[in-house]
Write a protein that holds these residues in place. Structure first.
Motif, short mmCIF file in Angstrom:
data_model
loop_
_atom_site.label_atom_id
_atom_site.label_comp_id
_atom_site.label_asym_id
_atom_site.label_seq_id
_atom_site.Cartn_x
_atom_site.Cartn_y
_atom_site.Cartn_z
N UNK A 1 1.19 -1.07 -0.08
CA UNK A 1 -0.02 -0.43 -0.10
C UNK A 1 0.75 1.44 0.25
N UNK A 2 1.82 1.29 0.44
CA UNK A 2 3.25 2.22 1.07
C UNK A 2 3.66 3.03 -0.48
N UNK A 3 4.15 1.55 -1.03
CA UNK A 3 4.48 1.83 -2.64
C UNK A 3 3.52 2.20 -3.60
N UNK A 4 1.78 1.92 -3.51
CA UNK A 4 1.25 2.88 -3.85
C UNK A 4 0.99 3.98 -3.52
N UNK A 5 0.76 4.46 -2.13
CA UNK A 5 0.94 6.05 -2.71
C UNK A 5 2.40 6.83 -3.20
N UNK A 6 3.45 6.09 -2.54
CA UNK A 6 4.76 6.38 -2.97
C UNK A 6 4.78 6.99 -4.57
N UNK A 7 4.15 5.83 -5.20
CA UNK A 7 4.28 5.75 -6.83
C UNK A 7 3.12 7.42 -7.44
N UNK A 8 1.99 7.21 -6.62
CA UNK A 8 0.93 8.60 -6.43
C UNK A 8 1.68 9.63 -6.36
N UNK A 9 2.16 9.98 -5.51
CA UNK A 9 2.50 11.08 -4.84
C UNK A 9 3.86 11.26 -6.12
N UNK A 10 4.46 10.49 -6.38
CA UNK A 10 5.78 11.20 -7.23
C UNK A 10 5.05 11.39 -8.50
#
Length: 284
Positions: free
Chosen positions: A154-163
């Protein structure tokens, strides 16, 4: 990717792995820990933001404000879910999963939505980085790993979004990196303030037990991300996002050696793949 961008990303990787070690040590701190270091970051970096705004005089319109608010909201999710992951599992499990999922998704999205066209060598490098991350993450951890895996992904998905979100903010909307990160910290602290006020006894306890971790994350997390945002303003997302994952090598070693999480051998195989991928990204 230029040498300047690569240098920024490598320094950021060391800083990022270090603050994640500190966050893992305060894994039980929860949203209260996130509020503390977010509020402290806002205070620490305010003088720098004032100077940068006075010198650069950026245009701040409705679009810029909207993207700063959006970035802050995404970072609330990022920090709170990451902290929950560290409460559930090892640094050397959650960190690679979170950092690995992010670049795989952000690189694909950058090609699909931003029209970026990285070279074949750079794409091969991104693939090597992602394979290395999967090897490291697949090594597992101590105790039940399912909850930690879920929160890591889940954290990785958010990382992709905010990047991708922040890439547009610094490159297309010309928001200075230090201002964007400071605004995100301010939004994060503001959104978590009602909870902090309701649970001030918990906040006090977290500060008492993890004061040094709070201070360390408050300083290092914004600094690491400001360096990355600066690199994003002059380089492609599909190069920068995977190159950031060199921090996995550092984070894995910290988890194994400092926190005694074990399984160094197989994770070093993954780390070699990451380093090879970084070389391809630099040459590409």
């Amino acid at each position: 990717m230029t040498g300047f961008s690569l240098g920024l990303v490598l320094v950021a990787a060391f800083l990022h792995a270090t603050w994640n070690l500190l966050a893992k040590r305060a894994g039980s701190g929860g949203p209260e820990f996130v509020w503390l270091h977010g509020a402290l970051s806002t205070l620490i970096y305010l003088p720098i933001v004032v100077v940068v705004v006075a010198i650069v005089r950026p245009h701040i319109g409705a679009a810029q404000v909207g993207f700063m608010l959006g970035s802050g909201t995404l970072h609330v999710l990022y920090f709170t879910i990451l902290q929950r992951g560290y409460h559930e599992g090892d640094l050397s499990l959650v960190y690679p999963l979170a950092r690995g999922t992010g670049p795989m998704l952000s690189t694909a999205a950058a090609i699909a939505f931003f029209g970026e066209h990285p070279t074949g060598l750079a794409l091969a490098g991104a693939g090597c980085v992602c394979i290395g991350v999967l090897i490291i993450g697949g090594a597992g951890g101590r105790g039940p790993v399912a909850p930690a895996v879920v929160f890591g992904l889940l954290t990785g998905c958010i990382i992709a979004t905010y990047t991708l979100w922040d890439k547009h903010a610094v490159s297309s909307l010309a928001i200075p990196a230090v201002l964007l990160d400071w605004a995100a910290n301010l939004v994060r602290a503001t959104l978590l303030t009602p909870r902090a006020l309701r649970r001030m006894d918990v906040v006090t306890e977290v500060w008492r037990k993890h004061r040094m971790e709070v201070i360390g994350v408050a300083i290092l997390a914004p600094l690491a991300y400001i360096l990355v945002l600066t690199a994003l303003s002059v380089s492609l997302v599909s190069y920068i996002a995977p190159a950031r994952e060199t921090s996995i090598l550092i984070g894995t070693i910290l988890g194994v050696r400092v926190l005694k999480e074990g399984r160094l051998g197989v994770r070093m195989v993954g780390a070699v793949a990451i380093v090879a991928g970084l070389a391809c990204l630099a040459l590409g």
